[in-house]
Write a protein that holds these residues in place. Sequence first.
Motif, PDB file in Angstrom:
ATOM      1  N   TYR A  47      45.900  36.851  44.113  1.00 18.77           N
ATOM      2  CA  TYR A  47      46.286  37.831  43.109  1.00 18.77           C
ATOM      3  C   TYR A  47      45.075  38.291  42.305  1.00 18.77           C
ATOM      4  O   TYR A  47      44.988  39.438  41.883  1.00 18.77           O
ATOM      5  N   ASP A  50      41.870  40.184  46.148  1.00 20.13           N
ATOM      6  CA  ASP A  50      42.352  40.289  47.525  1.00 20.13           C
ATOM      7  C   ASP A  50      41.294  40.880  48.454  1.00 20.13           C
ATOM      8  O   ASP A  50      41.551  41.092  49.632  1.00 20.13           O
ATOM      9  N   LYS A 207      50.531  42.374  47.328  1.00 24.09           N
ATOM     10  CA  LYS A 207      50.108  40.995  47.591  1.00 24.09           C
ATOM     11  C   LYS A 207      51.044  40.342  48.611  1.00 24.09           C
ATOM     12  O   LYS A 207      50.603  39.602  49.496  1.00 24.09           O
TER      13      LYS A 207
END
Length: 233
Positions: A47, A50, A207
């Motif tokens: 998070y 990435d 995500k």
Amino acid sequence: MTSINDLIDNSKMLQLITERLDHIPKNEAINQLEMNHELIELILNLYNDDEDFSFEKMQKFSVDDILSYLQVTHQYYLNKKLPEIEQSLLHIFSKYGQSHQLLASLAFFFNAYKNKLIDHIRMEENQLFPYIKEMIIASKMKSKCIENLEINPCFSIEKFISSHSPIEDELKEVSQIIKQYSGNEAIPLPYKIFLNQVDLFELELRKHAIIEDQVLVPMVIELEKKLRIPLSN
């Protein structure tokens, strides 16, 4: 680099990740996920960043671990995040439907997207995840037992990839359209809250897609390759 830090601090980010554990179905045997702090810590790192994230670190976990996390996340989206955003939509419509007709009507772009997302989740829950579970079982069995499994011959990871659209991109487009048309309006606070929820949810889905596409799918591809080789008795 996409970073959720623009919208939320680190402590809130951890809460964002861990609160989905409250949505583990009681009839599902995936409660071990709650104790898998190492996996949660890696996801928190994802998070945060990435772009430079090392996906090799996630290879130490089983397909079951990753699949369990994604299942819990689906329940979290369906039972918490979507209802929260819908509540904001209802508030905007009831309070500003007359005085801010444009804002109220634009908000319903999200409602159409919500239906697409639910269909997307249901497809994965009804086709992809059962297929993966059967593949996991098959990988642990002898070849003569595999024939008894209910593996869908019309489904494969390759077919899933070819038909798997990045649904989080559609949400970003919805957000951009809403902001574009409401940019010249005096936006009420509840509407700003709604837009913030949409932005956070878009990052959430991005995500989620990274874990699904870059962690789970490669793992299952390896399972498929192994099952093409006859297992010894």
